[in-house]
Design a protein around this motif. Structure first.
Motif, PDB file in Angstrom:
ATOM      1  N   ALA A  26      49.170  -9.590 -38.519  1.00  0.00           N
ATOM      2  CA  ALA A  26      49.154 -10.953 -37.966  1.00  0.00           C
ATOM      3  C   ALA A  26      50.335 -11.776 -38.451  1.00  0.00           C
ATOM      4  CB  ALA A  26      47.843 -11.644 -38.330  1.00  0.00           C
ATOM      5  N   ARG A  32      50.434 -10.642 -32.025  1.00  0.00           N
ATOM      6  CA  ARG A  32      49.370 -10.471 -31.043  1.00  0.00           C
ATOM      7  C   ARG A  32      49.248  -9.019 -30.602  1.00  0.00           C
ATOM      8  NH1 ARG A  32      51.701 -15.264 -30.654  1.00  0.00           N
ATOM      9  NH2 ARG A  32      50.433 -17.144 -30.352  1.00  0.00           N
ATOM     10  N   LEU A 169      44.254 -12.774 -37.090  1.00  0.00           N
ATOM     11  CA  LEU A 169      44.827 -13.148 -35.794  1.00  0.00           C
ATOM     12  C   LEU A 169      44.256 -14.471 -35.320  1.00  0.00           C
ATOM     13  CD1 LEU A 169      46.549 -12.535 -33.322  1.00  0.00           C
ATOM     14  CD2 LEU A 169      44.626 -11.239 -32.383  1.00  0.00           C
ATOM     15  N   LEU A 170      42.954 -14.666 -35.492  1.00  0.00           N
ATOM     16  CA  LEU A 170      42.331 -15.933 -35.100  1.00  0.00           C
ATOM     17  C   LEU A 170      42.895 -17.089 -35.911  1.00  0.00           C
ATOM     18  CD1 LEU A 170      38.599 -14.800 -34.718  1.00  0.00           C
ATOM     19  CD2 LEU A 170      40.249 -15.275 -32.900  1.00  0.00           C
ATOM     20  N   LEU A 173      46.237 -17.949 -34.423  1.00  0.00           N
ATOM     21  CA  LEU A 173      46.141 -18.628 -33.134  1.00  0.00           C
ATOM     22  C   LEU A 173      45.620 -20.052 -33.280  1.00  0.00           C
ATOM     23  CD1 LEU A 173      44.667 -15.727 -30.959  1.00  0.00           C
ATOM     24  CD2 LEU A 173      47.050 -16.493 -31.087  1.00  0.00           C
ATOM     25  N   LEU A 174      44.704 -20.262 -34.205  1.00  0.00           N
ATOM     26  CA  LEU A 174      44.067 -21.575 -34.339  1.00  0.00           C
ATOM     27  C   LEU A 174      44.847 -22.529 -35.239  1.00  0.00           C
ATOM     28  CD1 LEU A 174      40.322 -20.467 -34.686  1.00  0.00           C
ATOM     29  CD2 LEU A 174      41.448 -21.427 -32.665  1.00  0.00           C
ATOM     30  N   GLY A 176      48.242 -22.113 -36.260  1.00  0.00           N
ATOM     31  CA  GLY A 176      49.682 -22.235 -36.019  1.00  0.00           C
ATOM     32  C   GLY A 176      50.488 -22.059 -37.293  1.00  0.00           C
TER      33      GLY A 176
END
Length: 215
Positions: A26, A32, A169-170, A173-174, A176
């Motif tokens: 990640a 991704r 990964l989450l 994405l959440l 930044g």
């Protein structure tokens, strides 16, 4: 024993090297694609491993007449409980012996540049060669079969395993840019302390198995 008692074993599946690898992916050049490849490889192995164990022990239970009606526990159910108990003891020993394996293996440096294909192969390999994962998959499959749970009860276990692996990964994405601070902390915690949580989960499952044997 039911679905909810199986789910915590997902923590044992990802604790340590697996979660650390997920953090590296990640944090890499293609987070991704690499993370999705890693999750795909892990999903294939965990699904196949738990399903195979479930099928084998279900066939054993059925061949010995463990799936029929009538009162009292069947000898085959007792035998499977003893097998699960032995697996849990071995798993606890493996987790304990690996508790000082903290630190980043040299090959993890290459994860910064991993693509989908490399990460997919890594997901396959990590979950196949790790003794703790092999023991956990067999334990979960055997337990579900022993208690007559249908195959779909394994699906939430697989999904929770993947969700835990997807946390880096989450976070990316959440959060930044803030993920640059969160991910190293997640990696360090998994590297140093996750074995304690794993041992607690194994101990919990071991107690449930002993209770089954005493019934």
């Amino acid at each position: 024993m039911n679905l909810l008692t199986i789910l915590p074993m997902a923590v044992v599946m990802v604790a340590g090297t697996q979660l650390v690898a997920a953090v590296f992916l990640a944090s890499g050049d293609r987070p991704r694609r690499a993370s999705l490849g890693f999750l795909a490889g892990a999903a294939l192995v965990v699904s196949a491993g738990t399903t195979l164990a479930w099928l084998v022990f279900r066939l054993v239970r059925g061949a010995a007449g463990g799936g029929g009606g009538g009162g009292g526990r069947k000898p085959v159910e007792t035998a499977i409980d003893w097998v699960v108990l032995a697996l849990l003891v071995v798993l606890a020993v493996v987790v304990f012996l690996r508790r000082h394996s903290a630190g980043e293996p040299r090959w993890m440096g290459r994860l910064q540049h991993a693509g989908f294909g490399y990460a997919f192969r890594l997901g396959l390999l990590l979950f196949v060669v790790m003794p703790s994962d092999d023991l956990t998959m067999v334990t979960v499959g055997a337990t579900a079969a022993r208690h007559g749970l249908p195959w779909w009860h394994l699906v939430p276990f697989v999904l929770l395993t993947l969700l835990l692996l997807a946390l880096p990964l989450l976070a990316l994405l959440l959060l930044g840019d803030r993920a640059d601070r969160v991910l190293p902390r997640m990696r360090d915690w998994a590297d140093r302390h996750s074995w304690i949580i794993s041992e607690a989960v194994v101990a919990f499952f071991l107690v449930l198995t002993v209770v089954d044997l005493l019934k």
